[in-house]
Motif scaffolding. Structure first.
Motif, mmCIF file in Angstrom:
data_model
loop_
_atom_site.group_PDB
_atom_site.id
_atom_site.type_symbol
_atom_site.label_atom_id
_atom_site.label_comp_id
_atom_site.label_asym_id
_atom_site.label_seq_id
_atom_site.Cartn_x
_atom_site.Cartn_y
_atom_site.Cartn_z
ATOM 1 N N GLY A 1 -26.474 -10.049 25.328
ATOM 2 C CA GLY A 1 -25.805 -11.016 24.459
ATOM 3 C C GLY A 1 -25.425 -10.387 23.130
ATOM 4 N N ARG A 2 -25.099 -11.234 22.160
ATOM 5 C CA ARG A 2 -24.722 -10.751 20.825
ATOM 6 C C ARG A 2 -25.952 -10.213 20.104
ATOM 7 N N LYS A 3 -25.717 -9.151 19.290
ATOM 8 C CA LYS A 3 -26.828 -8.574 18.527
ATOM 9 C C LYS A 3 -26.269 -8.017 17.212
ATOM 10 N N TYR B 1 -24.013 -4.826 16.362
ATOM 11 C CA TYR B 1 -23.824 -4.199 17.668
ATOM 12 C C TYR B 1 -22.815 -4.957 18.537
ATOM 13 N N GLY B 2 -22.545 -6.229 18.198
ATOM 14 C CA GLY B 2 -21.680 -7.045 19.039
ATOM 15 C C GLY B 2 -22.341 -7.339 20.378
ATOM 16 N N ASN B 3 -21.536 -7.427 21.428
ATOM 17 C CA ASN B 3 -22.087 -7.658 22.766
ATOM 18 C C ASN B 3 -22.915 -6.443 23.185
ATOM 19 N N THR B 4 -24.193 -6.704 23.485
ATOM 20 C CA THR B 4 -25.132 -5.595 23.697
ATOM 21 C C THR B 4 -26.014 -5.838 24.914
ATOM 22 N N ALA C 1 -23.755 -0.904 23.241
ATOM 23 C CA ALA C 1 -23.238 -1.866 22.268
ATOM 24 C C ALA C 1 -21.712 -1.886 22.193
ATOM 25 N N HIS C 2 -21.193 -2.941 21.509
ATOM 26 C CA HIS C 2 -19.758 -3.178 21.275
ATOM 27 C C HIS C 2 -18.997 -3.485 22.563
ATOM 28 N N SER D 1 -17.009 -5.298 25.606
ATOM 29 C CA SER D 1 -16.036 -6.393 25.648
ATOM 30 C C SER D 1 -16.507 -7.502 26.572
ATOM 31 N N THR E 1 -16.481 -5.237 19.991
ATOM 32 C CA THR E 1 -17.148 -6.370 19.356
ATOM 33 C C THR E 1 -18.142 -5.871 18.305
ATOM 34 N N GLY E 2 -18.471 -6.726 17.323
ATOM 35 C CA GLY E 2 -19.381 -6.323 16.251
ATOM 36 C C GLY E 2 -18.676 -5.441 15.240
#
Length: 487
Positions: free
Chosen positions: A370-372, A375-378, A392-393, A395, A419-420
Motif C-alpha cells: 500500500g501507500r507508505k 515511497y508512494g505505492n510500496t 517503492a514508487h 504504479s 508515486t510518492g
C-alpha cells in the motif's frame, strides 16, 4: 634332389600367395579412395556455418498415403507406428533423451490434407477472427462454432491466434467434419465431429533436434553481440536468467565480456521452428568466468548448476527489474532532487519505463502492501527472520497479492511508476539484513545449495562432457556486436 624340388615348389606357392594379397590390398585402397572422392560426406547439414558446430539427430515422418480413412483412431495408430520406426540409436549426448522421445512420438497433419485436398479449406487467422467468422467466410454452417465451444478441450479452437493457420474438412461443402489448427510451431489441434460434439486433442509434430554451439563478444551491447552470433532475443534472455544471480546485467555488462552457448534448435520438416533448452553456457564478466550446466531432476524439472555441482540459483536475484539502468546508487549522502537537500539514499534506483514488471528478488511473505509516505505505492517482503526487501514508487500492484501473501522468487509483484516523492518513473529498491540497510549491489549472497547426492554421479558425468564441449568453442571464430543501444 626331390627334396630340393619340393622346397622350390613350396617357395613359389608362398610367393604367389603374397603377390595375390598385395594385389587385393591395392584394390581395397583404390576402392576407399574412389568412394571418398565420388561420395563426399552427405550428412553435412545445409544450415551449418563456419561459426557453428552442430550435432544432429534426424527423425523422419512416416507417410499416411495408404490410409483409407481419416479418424482420430487412425492418427493414434499412425503415431504409435511412427514412434516405433523412428527410435534413434542411444545417444551419448546428455540432456537429449527427452527431446528424442518427443520427436519420436510426433505425428504430422500434412498427410491428412493431402488425402483429400479438394475437401479442405484453409485460412490464415486474421486479427479479430473467431471460429464463427471463419466458418461464415467459407460459407459453412456456423452452428459448428457453438458445438466446438461446448466440447471438452475447446479453448485452443475458441481463442485463435492471428498468423496461425486453420484447416477445415467439409465433405458436403456445408458441415464441418474435421478441424486442424496449427496452434504453435511444434503442435497442432485435431477436432473430429462425433454426434453433437467434437473430440478435440492436441498433437505433437515430428521434430529434429540440432545442437548448436555459438560464442560472442560484447562490444557495446549484449543483444547486438547475440544477434551477430545468431541467437534470438528470447534465448539471450534465457542466458541472462541463468547467470542473473551472479551478474547484474543492468549495470555490470561491459565491452570485452564474452559468452558461449550450447543449445537445442528444433526443426520440423527441415525448417527451424524454435529453440529448445540451453544445455551449457559460459559468461566471462570483467575477467571472471561463470559456467552453467543443465540437469533435470527426478521430476523432470530443468535446473542449472556450476560445474562443481552448486546451484546457479541463489537466494536473491541481482536485480528486481530486467535490463533497466541505475539512476541513483546506494549512498550515505545524496542530494534529493525533490526535497532539495542532502540525505542518505538507502537503496538503488532503477530507471525504467512506466509499467515495467517488478520481480520479487526472493521467495517470502508480503508484510506491507500500500501507500507508505514518500515511497508512494510500496511492497515490503520478509524473507525469513534475517532479510527483507522494499519496492517503492510502484504504479500498481499485481492482482492476487495482498499483505500476508507468499510470493515466489521472480514473481511479478507490480509495475514501475512514479508515486510518492519521485521525479520520474523508476523503482526504488532497498535491501535489509537484520533491519539494517545494506547495499544491494555489493551484498554477498548466502551459499547456494549443492545438487542432491542421489543425482551427483549422473551430473558429474554430464558436466565433464559439456565442459569439454565448451572448451572446443575456443577454436571457433568469435561473433562480436556493435550497437548504440545499451546492454
Amino acid at each position: 634332389m626331390s627334396q630340393t624340388q619340393n622346397h622350390n615348389r613350396d617357395f613359389k606357392e608362398l610367393e604367389n600367395k603374397r603377390s595375390g594379397r598385395k594385389v587385393w590390398y591395392w584394390l581395397l585402397l583404390l576402392a576407399i579412395i574412389s568412394t571418398i572422392i565420388l561420395y563426399p560426406d552427405r550428412n553435412q547439414d545445409s544450415d551449418s556455418s563456419g561459426s557453428t558446430d552442430q550435432t544432429i539427430i534426424k527423425l523422419t515422418d512416416e507417410s499416411f498415403a495408404d490410409r483409407d480413412t481419416i479418424s482420430d483412431k487412425s492418427l493414434s495408430t499412425s503415431a504409435d507406428k511412427q514412434a516405433a520406426n523412428n527410435q534413434p540409436e542411444p545417444s551419448h549426448i546428455p540432456m537429449l533423451a527427452d527431446a528424442l522421445t518427443s520427436a519420436a512420438s510426433g505425428v504430422s497433419f500434412k498427410p491428412l490434407l493431402e488425402k483429400s485436398p479438394d475437401l479442405w479449406k484453409s485460412s490464415t487467422i486474421r486479427k479479430g477472427d473467431t471460429l464463427y467468422v471463419i466458418l461464415k467466410r467459407f460459407g459453412l454452417k456456423t452452428a459448428a462454432a457453438t458445438l466446438v465451444a461446448r466440447s471438452d478441450n475447446s479453448n485452443q479452437l475458441v481463442r485463435l491466434t492471428p498468423g496461425r493457420t486453420l484447416h477445415i474438412l467439409s465433405k458436403d461443402g456445408s458441415n464441418s467434419d474435421v478441424f486442424v489448427y496449427e496452434n504453435s510451431p511444434l503442435t497442432w489441434i485435431y477436432a473430429s465431429k462425433n454426434g453433437s460434439r467434437y473430440d478435440i486433442s492436441s498433437k505433437k509434430l515430428p521434430t529434429t533436434t540440432h545442437i548448436r554451439k555459438v560464442k560472442g563478444e560484447v562490444i557495446s551491447s549484449l543483444y547486438a553481440a547475440a544477434k551477430v552470433a545468431g541467437i534470438s532475443d528470447t534465448l539471450t534472455m534465457n542466458m541472462t536468467e541463468i547467470f542473473g544471480w551472479d551478474i547484474d546485467f543492468a549495470i555490470n555488462v561491459q565491452p570485452g565480456d564474452r559468452f558461449k552457448l550450447i543449445f537445442e534448435d528444433i526443426y520440423v520438416n527441415g525448417s527451424k521452428k524454435t529453440h529448445g533448452d540451453i544445455l551449457a553456457a559460459e559468461f566471462i564478466n570483467n575477467g571472471k568466468t561463470y559456467r552453467a550446466i543443465a540437469h533435470r531432476d527426478d521430476d523432470g524439472v530443468l535446473h542449472y548448476y556450476s560445474p562443481d555441482g552448486r546451484s546457479m540459483q541463489k537466494t536473491f536475484l541481482r536485480t528486481p527489474v530486467k535490463f533497466s539502468r541505475i539512476s541513483s546508487r546506494f549512498s550515505k549522502a545524496r542530494y534529493h532532487p525533490i526535497l532539495k537537500r542532502t540525505r542518505a539514499h538507502n537503496g538503488v534506483d532503477y530507471a525504467a519505463r512506466r509499467g515495467t514488471p517488478i520481480r520479487a528478488t526472493a521467495a517470502g511473505r508480503i508484510i506491507h502492501l500500500g501507500r507508505k509516505g514518500g515511497y508512494g505505492n510500496t511492497v515490503i517482503i520478509s524473507h525469513g527472520s534475517t532479510y527483507s526487501t522494499l519496492y517503492a514508487h510502484m504504479s500498481s500492484f499485481s492482482r492476487g497479492i495482498a499483505k500476508g501473501s507468499r510470493v515466489k522468487q521472480g514473481q511479478i509483484i507490480g509495475r514501475v511508476g512514479s508515486t510518492g516523492l519521485a521525479s520520474g518513473p523508476h523503482l526504488h529498491y532497498e535491501f535489509r539484513v537484520n533491519g539494517k540497510h545494506v547495499n544491494p549491489l555489493t551484498f554477498r549472497q548466502p551459499a547456494s545449495k549443492p545438487i542432491q547426492q542421489s543425482q551427483k554421479a549422473d551430473f558429474e558425468r554430464s558436466a565433464r562432457y559439456w565442459k569439454e564441449q565448451l572448451d572446443t568453442l575456443d577454436s571457433l571464430n568469435i561473433a562480436a556486436g556493435t550497437s548504440t543501444s545499451g546492454s
